[in-house]
Scaffold this motif. Structure first.
Motif, short mmCIF file in Angstrom:
data_model
loop_
_atom_site.label_atom_id
_atom_site.label_comp_id
_atom_site.label_asym_id
_atom_site.label_seq_id
_atom_site.Cartn_x
_atom_site.Cartn_y
_atom_site.Cartn_z
N GLU A 77 45.45 53.39 44.15
CA GLU A 77 44.21 52.87 43.55
C GLU A 77 44.46 51.51 42.90
OE1 GLU A 77 42.45 55.85 41.03
OE2 GLU A 77 42.39 57.35 42.63
N LEU A 78 45.61 51.36 42.23
CA LEU A 78 45.95 50.07 41.64
C LEU A 78 46.07 49.00 42.71
CD1 LEU A 78 46.79 48.41 39.13
CD2 LEU A 78 49.15 49.11 39.61
N GLU A 84 41.61 43.39 45.77
CA GLU A 84 40.28 42.83 45.48
C GLU A 84 40.38 41.59 44.59
OE1 GLU A 84 38.17 46.11 43.80
OE2 GLU A 84 37.77 47.06 45.74
N ALA A 85 41.24 41.64 43.56
CA ALA A 85 41.38 40.49 42.67
C ALA A 85 42.00 39.31 43.40
CB ALA A 85 42.24 40.87 41.45
N ALA A 86 42.96 39.58 44.28
CA ALA A 86 43.59 38.51 45.04
C ALA A 86 42.63 37.89 46.04
CB ALA A 86 44.83 39.05 45.75
N ILE A 121 53.91 40.70 42.37
CA ILE A 121 53.53 41.65 41.32
C ILE A 121 54.38 42.89 41.56
CG2 ILE A 121 51.67 43.01 40.31
CD1 ILE A 121 49.71 40.88 41.35
N PHE A 122 55.15 43.28 40.55
CA PHE A 122 56.27 44.20 40.77
C PHE A 122 56.29 45.29 39.70
CE2 PHE A 122 61.23 44.22 41.05
CZ PHE A 122 61.20 45.42 41.75
N ILE A 298 44.12 45.72 34.73
CA ILE A 298 45.55 45.51 34.97
C ILE A 298 45.75 44.59 36.17
CG2 ILE A 298 47.69 46.65 35.70
CD1 ILE A 298 46.72 49.15 34.15
N ALA A 299 45.04 44.87 37.25
CA ALA A 299 45.18 44.06 38.46
C ALA A 299 44.73 42.63 38.22
CB ALA A 299 44.36 44.70 39.59
N ARG A 300 43.61 42.47 37.56
CA ARG A 300 43.08 41.12 37.34
C ARG A 300 44.01 40.30 36.44
NH1 ARG A 300 38.70 38.85 38.73
NH2 ARG A 300 37.79 40.84 39.36
#
Length: 353
Positions: A77-78, A84-86, A121-122, A298-300
């Motif tokens: 899900e993350l 989407e943010a990328a 992103i790690f 978190i993703a954004r």
């Protein structure tokens, strides 16, 4: 046939430079000229070549996301939110799975797919901050999770201690006093487990409840089968909790199955809470109470931090960022950002309304 910038210029009767100015949002274009260009773009269904634009900037337009396990719904899900943010920045995301393997994580940190990606992103489980500095290839990096904080790269996480304390306090507020915890891990990879256990014990202590080590169940992995086995071990040992806090939702789903097989009602006999707010929990019977990290935030935050490094962001002192990983002796300081979370109270603790 894919139309080019030149085709739009011919259709609109303007120069290629003018079309480029409109596409890139420059303000100093006459309104009537902008209108003609936009009309030509619509008629030709022109789409900018983002890959070519990225290559002109010396970039691939590709970033990587490396996570331990895509089998765990939280990471799947993350990953969707990161994609989407990328995409909003015209980036493509290459997704890699490390399995929490030190060797695989070192390969990722040393430069995944040489020259293919612009940033990483790690979410590491096995590596330390020193490993990242030693293995850095200069690719900008943002860290997720709890394994490495205040380390050599920008970092995004939620406050696991506070979140675990809040969900345990919720269980205490229901009048539960024998609250089990499932998911304890004492290995170096168990950073999240230690933080969540810390929040659990802090809530019990604040409520004047003794921490009973017999109620703390380990789980080597955080899958459904591990949750089911840990719940079974608790019941077989003669321990009868009146509530269970599972350190992620997949553990909680396994625990729910074992409780059902044992003939125990949830939440009447045993209240159950999880952590992560995966979609499966919203369709469990009963629906699962959980800590809901803001995965979209978190993703954004991670993507925005990466973009800042790629664009040459600076630290407060004005020192230029030398890539995404700090080099000893430089003035660059990584940033620690905290994302939000909330409690999602559902049937597994509150019952059906």
């Amino acid at each position: 046939m894919r139309h080019r910038l030149k085709d739009v210029a011919v259709r609109a009767g303007v120069s290629v430079k003018t079309v480029s100015n409109v596409v890139n949002g420059y303000q100093h274009v006459r309104p009537d000229t902008r209108a003609r260009v936009e009309e030509a773009i619509a008629e030709l269904n022109y789409r900018p070549n983002l890959s070519a634009r990225s290559l002109r900037k010396g970039r691939s337009g590709v970033i990587a996301l490396a996570v331990p396990e895509l089998d765990l719904p939280y990471f799947a899900e993350l990953a969707r939110h990161v994609v989407e943010a990328a995409a909003e920045r015209g980036w493509t995301v290459l997704i890699d799975q490390t399995g929490g393997s030190r060797e695989q994580e070192r390969m990722v940190a040393a430069g995944i797919r040489d020259h293919l990606i612009d940033g990483l992103i790690f979410s590491p489980l096995a590596l330390t901050g020193t490993d990242l500095v030693d293995g850095a290839d200069g690719t900008p990096m943002v860290l997720l999770g709890e394994r490495i904080d205040h380390g050599p790269a920008d970092h995004v996480a939620i406050d696991n201690v506070a979140a675990a304390r809040e969900i345990t306090t919720h269980l205490i507020g229901l009048g539960r006093r024998r609250i089990a915890a499932i998911g304890a891990q004492r290995t170096p990879k168990g950073a999240s487990a230690r933080l969540r256990l810390g929040g659990y014990t802090a809530a019990l202590t604040a409520a004047g409840i003794d921490v009973d080590e017999h109620l703390v169940a380990p789980a080597a992995a955080w899958h459904r089968a591990d949750g089911a086995a840990a719940m079974r071990a608790l019941l077989d040992s003669g321990v009868r909790p009146d509530a269970v806090f599972c350190f992620n939702d997949t553990l909680a789903l396994g625990a729910l199955r074992t409780l059902h097989e044992a003939g125990l009602r949830v939440p009447d006999d045993v209240a159950v809470a999880g952590f992560d707010d995966i979609e499966d929990g919203r369709f469990a019977i009963p629906t699962l109470t959980t800590v809901a990290p803001d995965k979209a935030q978190i993703a954004r935050l991670a993507v925005d931090l990466l973009a800042g490094r790629l664009d040459g962001a600076t630290v407060p002192g004005g020192a230029a960022v030398p890539g995404g990983v700090a080099v000893p002796g430089t003035a660059w300081a990584p940033r620690e950002l905290s994302a939000g979370y909330r409690l999602a109270i559902r049937e597994s603790t509150a019952g059906r309304s």
